[in-house]
Design an enzyme around this catalytic site. Structure first.
Site, PDB file in Angstrom:
ATOM      1  N   HIS A  86       0.859  -1.193   0.000  1.00 17.60           N
ATOM      2  CA  HIS A  86       0.000   0.000   0.000  1.00 17.60           C
ATOM      3  C   HIS A  86       0.895   1.242   0.000  1.00 17.60           C
ATOM      4  CE1 HIS A  86      -2.771   3.108   1.282  1.00 17.60           C
ATOM      5  NE2 HIS A  86      -3.727   2.311   0.839  1.00 17.60           N
ATOM      6  N   GLU A 157      -3.714   2.072  -7.525  1.00 10.68           N
ATOM      7  CA  GLU A 157      -4.041   3.196  -6.659  1.00 10.68           C
ATOM      8  C   GLU A 157      -3.079   4.347  -6.945  1.00 10.68           C
ATOM      9  OE1 GLU A 157      -6.381   2.062  -3.031  1.00 10.68           O
ATOM     10  OE2 GLU A 157      -4.326   1.637  -2.463  1.00 10.68           O
TER      11      GLU A 157
END
Ligand code: PEP
Length: 243
Positions: A86, A157
């Site tokens: 992430h 993302e």
């Protein structure tokens, strides 16, 4: 069926997590919903019957790693998935592509499905380095990776589109489509396995359909909006209409 991944980050305390989970449970959704709660609320959310994933895992299985939690330990308490790479782990905690690769392999070792987050920073975008960044991140994950019977999910993302709790700057669906197409083509250089590609970054009830309608989009990874029951209920409803 489109995936809905809810990344609760460090937004909610134990009680808030359990209360939110109860409210989500009462929606009785059939969707492909996976919750990524805090480690402290993890077992409770599993016991409520949700599919769950770790927000992060250590690449080491067990041992003298103060403060770390491994794929092995998460698997034992019922996790099926783990977020890996992430952007908040990469850019706040300094994880690099090598760490990400080791974490993917540690997930495979215990049978967790890694959800590998990739995406360009604002700087990359401004310097027209999006393709370079994406290709490199994919190469580092997939080059000589023995997938075997394991599953792996990629979440695109764009780092600049992540909301960090406030107002994010969402990526336009057209831009997301371009990059997700690139991701799909790049992955094919390494494997013929079916690899779902999700979109994440300021997804909310107003824009979710515009992302899941994209040809290469298998679902969404939702941060901030997944911690607010009104927004998340709407997102779930929008998706169950098309699922
Ligand atoms: C995320 O950080 O994975 C994310 C998608 O966050 P947000 O939805 O809040 O932009």
């Amino acid at each position: 069926m489109k995936y809905i991944l809810a990344n609760w980050k460090m937004y909610l305390n134990y009680e808030e997590s359990v209360n939110l989970a109860k409210q989500i449970k009462s929606l009785d959704t059939e969707d492909n919903l996976i919750i990524f709660p805090s480690a402290l609320a993890f077992k409770e959310i599993v016991s409520m019957g949700f599919e769950t994933g770790a927000q992060n895992v250590s690449w080491a299985p067990q041992g003298a790693y103060t403060g770390a939690l491994s794929a092995f330990l998460y698997k034992e308490v019922g996790a099926k998935y783990a977020l890996v790479g992430h952007s908040e782990r990469r850019y706040i905690f300094g994880e690099n592509n090598e760490d990400v690769r080791k974490k993917v392999e540690s997930c495979f070792d215990v049978g967790l499905t890694p959800v590998v987050c990739i995406g360009e920073t604002k700087e990359d975008k401004d310097e027209s380095k999006t393709q370079y960044r994406i290709k490199k991140q994919i190469m580092k994950v997939f080059d000589n990776l023995d997938i075997g019977n394991n599953k792996i999910i990629i979440a695109y993302e764009p780092v600049w589109a992540i909301s960090h709790g406030g107002e994010g700057q969402p990526c336009t669906p057209a831009d997301a489509e371009d990059v997700m197409g690139l991701i799909k083509r790049e992955i094919l250089e390494y494997t013929d396995n079916e690899i779902p590609i999700l979109y994440g970054g300021s997804v909310d009830e107003k824009n979710v359909l515009s992302y899941v309608a994209l040809e290469d989009c298998s679902g969404v990874l939702v941060g901030s909006a997944s911690t607010k029951i009104d927004s998340f209920t709407e997102i779930i409803k929008e998706l169950s209409d098309i699922n």
